[in-house]
Scaffold this motif. Structure first.
Motif, PDB file in Angstrom:
ATOM      1  N   VAL A 470      -0.036  -5.528  -7.398  1.00  0.00           N
ATOM      2  CA  VAL A 470      -0.077  -4.237  -6.716  1.00  0.00           C
ATOM      3  C   VAL A 470      -0.690  -4.404  -5.327  1.00  0.00           C
ATOM      4  O   VAL A 470      -1.804  -3.966  -5.076  1.00  0.00           O
ATOM      5  CB  VAL A 470      -0.869  -3.209  -7.538  1.00  0.00           C
ATOM      6  N   ASN A 472      -0.217  -3.181  -2.349  1.00  0.00           N
ATOM      7  CA  ASN A 472      -0.583  -2.022  -1.536  1.00  0.00           C
ATOM      8  C   ASN A 472      -1.881  -1.408  -1.977  1.00  0.00           C
ATOM      9  O   ASN A 472      -2.747  -1.074  -1.172  1.00  0.00           O
ATOM     10  CB  ASN A 472       0.527  -0.972  -1.610  1.00  0.00           C
ATOM     11  N   PHE A 473      -2.019  -1.296  -3.307  1.00  0.00           N
ATOM     12  CA  PHE A 473      -3.221  -0.721  -3.855  1.00  0.00           C
ATOM     13  C   PHE A 473      -4.434  -1.623  -3.560  1.00  0.00           C
ATOM     14  O   PHE A 473      -5.490  -1.166  -3.157  1.00  0.00           O
ATOM     15  CB  PHE A 473      -3.062  -0.516  -5.357  1.00  0.00           C
ATOM     16  N   ASP A 477      -4.817  -0.963   2.654  1.00  0.00           N
ATOM     17  CA  ASP A 477      -5.616  -0.368   3.730  1.00  0.00           C
ATOM     18  C   ASP A 477      -6.341  -1.425   4.547  1.00  0.00           C
ATOM     19  O   ASP A 477      -6.405  -1.358   5.777  1.00  0.00           O
ATOM     20  CB  ASP A 477      -6.630   0.601   3.129  1.00  0.00           C
TER      21      ASP A 477
END
Ligand code: NA
Ligand code: NA
Lengths: 931, 506, 161, 119, 107, 94
Positions: A470, A472-473, A477
């Motif tokens: 995952v 992106n998770f 950021d």
């Protein structure tokens, strides 16, 4: 929050282990981790703000004159690196707790480690170029300490030295680059610089900046051709390798590329150099890794290769490539740290890192094996692991770039080859260690490590998975924040999805996997092929290189400096000749406007005799006594010349010094050979010396002539005008000596005094061969103290003292003074020594002569200090005229006390010099009959 | 008393030197040590006071014999002089502590000679009169000759023969130069000379140039300017440890004199005599630096390494003079302070290593370990960092200043490479030296020698200055810049100086 | 007396020399007197060959005689120098000494050196003989007698030995 | 009066100069060291004496008061010249400096050099 | 007069320099002595040449520049101290090094 | 006036004699043959230079030359004695 605390806490933390290592290993580790953990919390606290696009800053003035200020800022890139540094750092602290043995000084180790952590934080948080460099160099220093931690091992010493030398050299280049940047931009503040990309890129020094800058970055991140130090840094304890050589120090180089990407990149020069170096490193590292039998060696070259990969990404002319680079920085740090730790565990528990011994460990440590295999798969770029994602991005970007113009197609091709090699060495790592039969001759039976030694590896492997599944998770950021800091402008669109469909990159990946598997399957041929080439040990080559440099330096140095005074003097004279001769060439006419004095025959004859004396001294210089006699003529005529040219004081001084000098020379000549061997110098040398001597003579003579024939306007009128009224004396020369420039005279007698002391020192404990016969082999005469000489000498003593009193007392108004009087007295006393011998004098003149010197100096100094009482500066004189009935008018002057000091010092120093030398010779004279 | 403060740095060691020769001090080791310690403390205090004065006021003069300048001899305390005095006081203080651990007993008259040496150095820093400068040169030289042979030994004697004879020739040239100076300028006061330089008779110009250049030769000989520097390494390496450390400031006297004479008198305002030395200094300073680097790389012992570093620093300093800007001078001044103190520290450390390493002394060969590896290794490490020019110690600030002072034109292209390479060479040599001396060992230490607390204190004292110079680098940079500006401007004409005298005397 | 004015004759001589150097004035008489007292006091330890001279009249006669002989000696030597040197008959003479005491012997030797055609070369170790070199010897014994008569005898008288 | 003094002075000067000259000629011309030793020790002493006397007379007349400090120089010379000659002769004997073959009593030189009594 | 003076200074300098370049300490010290005579004359010459004008007030009408004389006096004294030191150092070198060559035994 | 010239002539003539003497002395110094001859010549040179200095004084009508002459008289002896002592004993202060 104060940003300063982030680096400051670990800095303070360097002291913690040094203070706490006595409390046991666990306590030390825990206490050591405390401050970095706090620091990490501070960083984490700042995450929301940074993700929101703020850059935290903190600044204090330090040395603004050079542009160095204490300035920190925390943007996305800094945040990313801070997290890596502190996070992995804490894991390494935990890991090292179990890794290090009881023999290792844990306090020292942790202290160095935390120092390094501080330095790294400083680098990534710097908002000032020079401060950045400051911490940059600190990383080199602290890594030197860490690599050389086992300093008793040759490998550790040499490895550390090499790392320091290479990174240190790079650091110097970087300093040059940073100063050039600062000077070009006009500011050393990073924020300002980052906004001045155009100024820099257009500057004439841009190419110089790029070269220096990249030298700094490439040496640190082990890019070809500076990569060779990294494998040898593996002599460090494994926690160090895990930390420095996966996550941090080597990343400092790529951090630099990232940091200055907005200002320095975007030119062909940058893209070509950076991409080519990156590509070469990528391939070379991967290829070499395949052949390493040492587990850490394989990982080291793999690291080189991955650093090459990141560099290559920064060198591709697309923005997404830079983002991929940042992403791979994270991924590589995570999987490589875990691999190093796993390798350390294997080494720790089995006693070996040699893959030829290590086989089939799966059976012994299945849990560790699993962790290592996952991490290695990530390294190979297997899907669902983090390594796959960034590698995929690389492949994608190689297809979109046009860095090398029409040759740009080479890059994806070679990148795929690199990927295949990575697969191959990862396979080797897994297969060769955990399978492939049974272990061979391991020092110990391997087993799983202590529970908590595994924890760091577990955490990192979980991260690999998490990011891989995952992305992106997990890092979306963070990557966004870091990448926008790198690009320094809004990010282009990109996605971190695991699946992009069947496309070029995926095909490349598949090719790489297939190629890698094939390579590994056929490894025997490959190893045989590689085996043909002699192994180059970079360490030995490097040492050889250094030795070559020092040896060549020694050769050049000995050629320049042959330790010969004759050459030194020659150079001094030649140099003087050139620099004085040069302005003299601009002298239009030597003769000035001052009317010359008429010549007369007497002067001509005296000059002739002077010249004859000089030449005779030179010609007879090898017959030493004779030369001495000849030089006496010169001294005498010089004295007469002084008298003739209106300098009676000088004449008197010259005469008395002359005699003292002759006595001195005679005393010395007793111990020196009477003759100089005739073959002293080669004819060529003589000709050379004669030429330069004549040239110097000509220059000095010309200068002298030019001087003499020019009018003089000097400050002397003041002395003549004020001598009587201000100094109380009519002998202006003497008044200058004791009053106007009495300070010079004080210095002059101090020189005399020190010479006396120094000569005393020289004579102390001197052992000399004492000749029993003269140079012709004639034994010395028996009559030690000829009766007539003794008698007349002692009769003359009172007369001489009277004369010296006469000379002394009239000095202020007539030629004379303390110095001459002192020399007369001293010579009269020396005459007693000559006539009667030391023993006779010892009874009569028995006190240390340096007392006399001290008393003389003291008198002179105190006569000068006396003026303080009247609020006047040192050496301000006082005089007055008195009148007594019967005797008449007479003068008293404080300068006379000063002159008395001169008198005593001269006597003391002269006696100390001459009498002590005489004394020495006597005490060293062999007893009759020999002993 | 304070109105005579300017004179203290000369007077105190003079008086001390005298009293050390007389009872009750003469012949009593402990009394001599304590006495010199106290004088050194006083010297430090006066240097600090003078430093404060120089910061707060324009240059102040002390007129010997109350004769007005240029007729009498003036002592001048300006910022440059004050900094140098402070430097010599700190150095003298530390080195003397070290010597008191026993080196002072290896021959007669160590303490008085030490005092006279300081007197000569301080006098050279203070005097505003070019002939008086000669006198103080001779004082410091004769004292250095005598100190050089302290402790005796073959190598020391050989080194002394070279040093002494060469410097005697140098002194002769000094006097030739002074003769020409007086013959053309008609004055000896430096400030007066600076004013007269531009007004010199045209027929005297060439002569005055020759005189100025002769002085450059003399100062260059002291400052280790190529090709006059060859004497230095062996001399420094072979003398006793504290003396070598004290000598670290001797080359700086040469540099200082060049500043005083060639930057100030033959400087910008010199009319046709302006900057006569600069065109010569340019290539020579560069060559000095390069020769220093080569010698550095060829060093075989730690003391030799330290000595060659002195040459390297001399080359760098001479370059700042060649650059001939206030900024360069300021950089040079900062670097001068740093290099003096650190070179001295390194000499002291080398002495400790020599004492503890038995036969191998300080040679870069495998041998038994030193008795106190952690202590000596640690001290060495710090000194090495400072001298290589690595953070966090003063060398890096100095290096940055030097690089910046070169600007970024053609000058920089010439100066940067050798400057940067000198740092690399030092790095190579220090890492080699350190790993060999402290780590490449066999067996156990046979030496029972333990560094004396005074020796350690001295070394730490010197090393401590380095971080302080970094922490207060801003203030120091301001100070050196102010001193440089003072040096580069035309001094006050001498007439108002009379009132300055009266002010001092109030 | 002996302690505070150890060598009165010396003192007198010194005072005289001082006045010769500085001129005869009251001030210098005082200053010279002081020095003439002080210097012998300081230098007394350096004068260990004490011989008492007496008979001032004989001394004066001796000095005058010496002065005259010096003049004659110079004329004589000048003549020999300027003449052809072929006729020179130089040689050594051993002079048997009657005189004793270092000071008298020194005076004698000096006298001989200052007077016609002779130079004192050296004493024998026992100071019984004085070797003389003469520029021109016609009659050796006459030369010896001459010296004895003119110089040694008066000196014996003066120093009463 | 003045002219008489001047004539006296001139005569003294020339006499002195003559003797100085003769001494030096002797030094150059005489055949061996021992004969040469005679010339300067005597002639020169005398010559200087005459010149000093001339100086005394002239300055006394010029300054109007007795100026006889030159006597001190003469005093020194007369005291020291014989000792210088003695030392030189000793040195020459010691060094066995060659002297004229037809010197009388040549054997004495060897005795004198050893400070022995004549045989 | 000035010409002759300058020639003398030049020749003495040349002689001194030549001797200073020799390989034996004695010759070098001898050269230094010679050189220092030249130096003193040179320094003295910076005040120009004046005959019968000693700077004794009241003794003449034109005075020679007294300052260089004072400087030369200082130089003479310092030169003496230095020569003495150098000479004894030469002895010391003979004692310690076994020969009197400036560079030790070069054989 | 005539007498003054007479005096000056006498001084000059004497000076010439003295200067020629100096030349002869140096000649002997160069010729030797023995070192004692040279020392003797040096001693004579010293003494003759006294004459020269006194003559300067007379010519210039200055008393400032006197001390120079006095010093030569004193110191010339010392140096001759030291040189001879050196020849005799090697060690001049023992
Ligand atoms: Na002796
Ligand atoms: Na006679």
């Amino acid at each position: 929050m104060n940003l300063l605390w982030i680096p400051l806490l670990p800095l303070l933390g360097t002291l913690v282990p040094l203070l706490s290592y006595r409390f046991g290993r666990t306590a030390t580790a825990a206490l050591t981790a405390l401050l970095p953990a706090l620091s990490l919390i501070l960083v984490v606290q700042a995450i929301p703000a940074v993700f929101a696009g703020e850059a935290l800053t903190w600044q204090a003035s330090w040395i603004p004159q050079v542009g160095l200020n204490l300035a920190f800022h925390l943007d996305g890139l800094a945040l990313l690196f801070s997290l890596l540094i502190l996070g992995i750092g804490l894991l390494v602290i935990l890991y090292a707790r179990y890794y290090l043995s009881d023999n290792d000084h844990m306090g020292r180790f942790y202290s160095y480690l935390i120092l390094f952590m501080t330095a790294m934080l400083g680098v990534v948080l710097s908002n000032n170029l020079l401060q950045l460099w400051f911490f940059w160099e600190l990383t080199s220093i602290s890594s030197f300490l860490l690599i050389s931690f086992w300093s008793h091992k040759t490998d550790a010493r040499k490895g550390a030295r090499m790392a320091l030398t290479i990174t240190g050299a790079g650091g110097l280049a970087l300093l040059g680059a940073l100063i050039l940047i600062g000077q070009t931009v006009g500011s050393y503040e990073l924020r300002t610089v980052l906004a001045s990309g155009d100024v820099l890129r257009e500057s004439a020094v841009y190419p110089v900046i790029i070269v220096l800058f990249l030298l700094g970055a490439f040496t640190k991140s082990a890019q070809f051709p500076f990569h060779f130090w990294l494998p040898h840094a593996m002599a460090a304890p494994t926690p160090v390798s895990a930390y420095l050589h996966s996550a941090t120090m080597v990343k400092a180089g790529v951090f630099l590329l990232a940091r200055f990407y907005p200002v320095l990149a975007d030119t062909d020069l940058w893209f070509v150099i950076v991409s080519m170096v990156g590509l070469a490193t990528l391939l070379l590292g991967a290829y070499t890794a395949l052949f390493k039998h040492d587990l850490k060696g394989l990982l080291a070259y793999s690291t080189i290769s991955h650093l090459g990969l990141i560099t290559l990404l920064f060198g591709l002319d697309t923005e997404l490539a830079a983002i991929a680079a940042v992403f791979h920085i994270i991924n590589h740090a995570v999987f490589k740290a875990s691999l190093f730790m796993a390798a350390g565990i294997i080494d720790h528990e089995s006693g070996s890192r040699d893959m030829r011994q290590l086989n089939g460990l799966w059976k012994y440590m299945p849990y560790t094996a699993t962790l290592a295999m996952v991490a290695a798969a990530s390294m190979a770029g297997v899907p669902l692991l983090n390594g796959f994602l960034s590698k995929e991005m690389l492949f994608a970007e190689t297809l979109h770039q046009s860095t090398l113009g029409s040759l740009s197609w080479l890059i994806p091709l070679l990148a795929t080859v690199g990927g295949a090699l990575a697969v191959a060495y990862s396979l080797r790592f897994i297969h060769d260690v955990f399978f492939n039969g049974e272990p061979i001759n391991l020092p110990r039976t391997p087993h799983e490590p202590p529970r908590y030694m595994r924890v760091p590896v577990e955490i990192l492997v979980v991260l690999c998975l998490l990011v891989g599944v995952v992305p992106n998770f997990a890092v979306g950021d963070l990557l966004n924040a870091a990448a926008s800091a790198v690009l320094y402008k809004p990010l282009p669109d990109f996605s971190l999805a695991v699946w992009h469909g069947f496309n070029g990159p995926l095909l490349m990946s598949l090719l790489a996997v297939a190629g890698g598997a094939t390579l590994y399957y056929n490894r025997r041929h490959l190893f045989a092929f590689q085996g043909q080439f002699a192994d180059l040990d970079a360490k030995i080559e490097f040492e050889k290189g250094i030795q070559w440099i020092t040896a060549k330096a020694a050769v050049v140095h000995h050629w320049l400096d042959n330790a010969s005074l004759q050459r030194y003097v020659f150079l001094l004279i030649l140099f003087s000749l050139i620099v004085t001769g040069w302005p003299l060439l601009q002298l239009d006419h030597a003769q000035g406007s001052r009317p010359p004095l008429p010549v007369n025959g007497i002067v001509l004859v005296a000059a002739g005799l002077l010249i004859i004396g000089t030449l005779a001294t030179v010609v007879f210089s090898h017959l030493r006594l004779l030369a001495l006699i000849m030089i006496s003529i010169v001294g005498l005529i010089v004295a007469i010349a002084f008298a003739y040219f209106s300098a009676p004081d000088l004449a008197l001084t010259q005469l008395s010094v002359e005699v003292a000098t002759i006595i001195l020379f005679l005393l010395a000549l007793y111990f020196l050979p009477q003759k100089t061997p005739l073959r002293d110098s080669s004819p060529r040398r003589i000709v050379r010396d004669l030429s330069i001597a004549s040239l110097v003579g000509a220059v000095i003579g010309t200068l002298c002539y030019a001087m003499l024939t020019r009018p003089l306007h000097s400050i002397s009128e003041f002395f003549i005008a004020n001598s009587k009224t201000g100094g109380g004396g009519t002998n202006v020369v003497n008044v200058i000596l004791v009053d106007f420039r009495g300070f010079d005279t004080l210095g002059e007698i101090t020189v005399l005094a020190i010479a006396g002391l120094g000569i005393y020192k020289l004579l102390a404990g001197m052992r000399l061969y004492v000749p029993a016969a003269d140079s012709d082999g004639r034994p010395w005469a028996k009559d030690k103290n000829p009766m007539m000489l003794a008698l007349i000498s002692q009769s003359l003593l009172p007369l001489a003292l009277l004369v010296s009193a006469y000379i002394f007392l009239r000095g202020h108004n007539m030629p004379g003074g303390g110095f001459i009087a002192g020399l007369i007295t001293a010579i009269a006393l020396i005459q007693q020594y000559i006539a009667h011998g030391v023993a006779w004098m010892k009874v009569r003149l028995n006190f240390p002569y340096h007392w006399l010197i001290a008393v003389g100096l003291l008198l002179a100094t105190f006569s000068g200090l006396g003026s303080w009482v009247f609020g006047q500066p040192f050496l301000t004189t006082w005089f007055d005229y008195f009148s007594l009935p019967w005797i008449g008018k007479f003068e008293l002057a404080s300068a006379m006390v000063f002159d008395l000091g001169v008198y005593f010092t001269v006597i003391g120093a002269t006696l100390l010099i001459l009498a002590n030398l005489g004394q020495l010779t006597t005490s060293e004279r062999p007893l009759p009959g020999g002993k | 008393m304070l109105q005579h403060l300017i004179f203290f740095p000369v007077l105190l060691p003079l008086l001390a030197g005298i009293f050390l020769l007389l009872p009750p001090l003469q012949g009593h080791v402990q009394r001599q040590r304590v006495a010199v310690f106290m004088v050194n403390t006083l010297l430090l205090m006066s240097a600090v006071l003078l430093f404060q004065q120089s910061v707060q006021h324009e240059p102040q003069m002390y007129m010997m014999g109350n004769w007005q300048a240029p007729f009498g001899i003036a002592l001048v305390n300006d910022k440059l002089a004050a900094i140098m005095l402070l430097l010599s006081a700190v150095l003298g203080f530390a080195v003397h502590l070290y010597a008191c651990a026993g080196d002072d007993q290896r021959g007669p008259f160590f303490h008085p000679l030490f005092m006279f040496q300081l007197m000569g150095i301080n006098g050279a820093f203070l005097t505003g009169d070019v002939f008086n400068l000669f006198v103080f040169f001779e004082i410091l030289l004769i004292a250095s000759y005598s100190l050089l042979i302290h402790g005796g030994g073959k190598h020391r004697t050989q080194a002394a023969v070279h040093y002494v004879l060469l410097n005697l020739v140098g002194s002769a040239f000094f006097l030739f130069g002074l003769g020409i100076i007086y013959a053309t300028f008609g004055t000896l006061n430096l400030a007066d000379m600076a004013h007269k330089a531009a007004q010199l008779n045209s027929e005297d110009i060439a002569l005055a140039k020759a005189g100025g250049m002769l002085l450059l030769v003399v100062f260059g000989l002291k400052a280790a300017l190529l090709p006059l520097h060859f004497w230095l390494p062996r001399t420094y390496a072979h003398t006793s440890t504290p003396v070598a450390a004290l000598f670290a400031i001797m080359t700086k006297v040469g540099i200082y004199s060049i500043w005083r004479v060639h930057t100030a008198v033959f400087g910008e305002y010199g009319g046709e005599l302006a900057n006569i030395a600069i065109s010569w200094l340019w290539p020579l300073a560069l060559a000095t630096l390069v020769a220093g680097i080569i010698a550095l790389l060829a060093s075989q012992t730690l003391k030799m390494l330290a000595a060659n570093l002195v040459v390297v620093s001399a080359g760098s300093l001479l370059l700042t003079i060649a650059l001939n800007t206030p900024q360069a001078t300021a950089a040079g001044l900062y670097y001068l302070i740093h290099s003096t103190l650190m070179a001295a520290a390194l000499f002291l450390i080398a002495g400790l290593v020599q004492e503890q390493r038995g036969q191998a002394q300080d040679r870069f060969v495998r041998s038994r370990p030193v008795n106190q590896p952690a202590l000596l290794g640690g001290l060495f490490f710090i000194a090495a960092l400072a001298l290589i020019g690595m953070p966090p110690l003063s060398g890096f600030v100095g290096k940055i200043m030097l690089l910046q002072a070169a600007g970024h034109g053609a000058d920089a292209a010439w100066i940067w490479p050798p400057l940067l390479i000198s740092g690399l060479a030092a790095l190579i040599m220090f890492s080699r030296a350190g790993t060999t001396l402290f780590w490449r060992v066999q067996g156990v230490s046979q030496s029972q020698t333990v560094a004396h607390p005074l020796q350690i204190t001295a070394v730490i004292l010197l090393l401590l200055t380095s971080p302080l110079m970094v922490i207060w680098g801003g203030d120091l940079a301001d100070m050196t810049m102010a001193a440089a500006n003072e040096l580069h401007r035309l001094p006050q004409p001498l007439t108002p100086a009379v009132s300055a005298v009266q002010e001092v005397l109030k | 007396m002996k302690r505070w004015l150890p060598m009165p004759l010396h003192s007198l001589l010194l005072l005289l020399v001082w006045l010769l150097l500085n001129g005869f004035s009251a001030g210098h008489f005082v200053l010279g007197g002081f020095l003439a007292w002080l210097i012998p006091l300081l230098t007394a330890p350096y004068s260990d060959h004490q011989s008492r001279a007496g008979k001032p009249l004989v001394v004066i006669r001796y000095v005058l005689r010496l002065l005259l002989d010096i003049v004659l000696s110079n004329v004589d030597v000048a003549r020999r120098v300027l003449k052809s040197n072929q006729s020179l008959q130089p040689g050594f003479v051993a002079f048997p000494l009657v005189l004793t005491g270092d000071f008298p012997l020194t005076v004698l030797a000096s006298t001989i050196s200052l007077t016609p055609g002779t130079v004192s070369v050296d004493f024998s170790e026992d100071k019984q003989w004085l070797y003389i070199h003469a520029l021109h010897i016609t009659d050796e014994q006459a030369l010896i007698n001459d010296i004895k008569q003119h110089y040694e005898k008066p000196l014996q008288e003066i120093f009463s030995c | 009066m003045e002219s008489v003094v001047h004539i006296i002075v001139a005569v003294l000067l020339l006499t002195g100069g003559f003797f100085v000259f003769v001494g030096s000629v002797g030094l150059l011309k005489l055949p061996d060291f021992f004969t040469r030793l005679h010339a300067p020790t005597k002639a020169t002493t005398m010559g200087i004496g005459a010149i000093l006397l001339a100086s005394m007379v002239l300055t006394t007349m010029r300054d109007g008061h007795l100026s006889i400090h030159e006597l001190v120089i003469s005093l020194f010379l007369f005291i020291t010249a014989p000792v210088s000659a003695h030392m030189l002769a000793k040195a020459a004997l010691h060094r066995r400096v060659k002297f004229l073959d037809h010197s009388k009593n040549a054997q004495l030189a060897a005795r004198a050099a050893e400070q022995k009594t004549p045989e | 007069m000035e010409t002759i003076y300058a020639i003398c200074v030049g020749i003495m300098t040349a002689g001194g320099v030549f001797l200073v370049l020799r390989g034996y300490t004695f010759a070098v010290v001898l050269g230094l002595t010679l050189l220092s005579y030249a130096v003193n004359l040179f320094l003295f010459a910076s005040g120009r040449l004046v005959i019968n004008g000693a700077a004794i007030l009241g003794e003449s009408e034109v005075y020679a520049d007294p300052l260089p004389q004072a400087l030369v006096l200082t130089a003479i004294v310092i030169g003496f101290a230095m020569t003495a030191f150098a000479l004894i150092l030469a002895l010391r070198a003979r004692a310690d090094l076994g020969n009197d060559q400036v560079d030790g035994d070069n054989d | 006036m005539l007498n003054l010239t007479l005096l000056q002539t006498a001084i000059l003539l004497t000076s010439v004699l003295v200067v020629v003497s100096l030349i002869l002395n140096v000649w002997r110094m160069l010729r030797g043959p023995d070192i004692t001859d040279r020392i003797l010549a040096l001693d004579t040179l010293y003494i003759n230079s006294i004459a020269l200095i006194i003559l300067f004084g007379l010519y210039n009508g200055s008393a400032l030359y006197f001390e120079g002459a006095l010093l030569i008289a004193m110191l010339g002896f010392v140096s001759t004695a030291a040189l001879c002592k050196y020849l005799l004993r090697g060690d001049i202060i023992e």
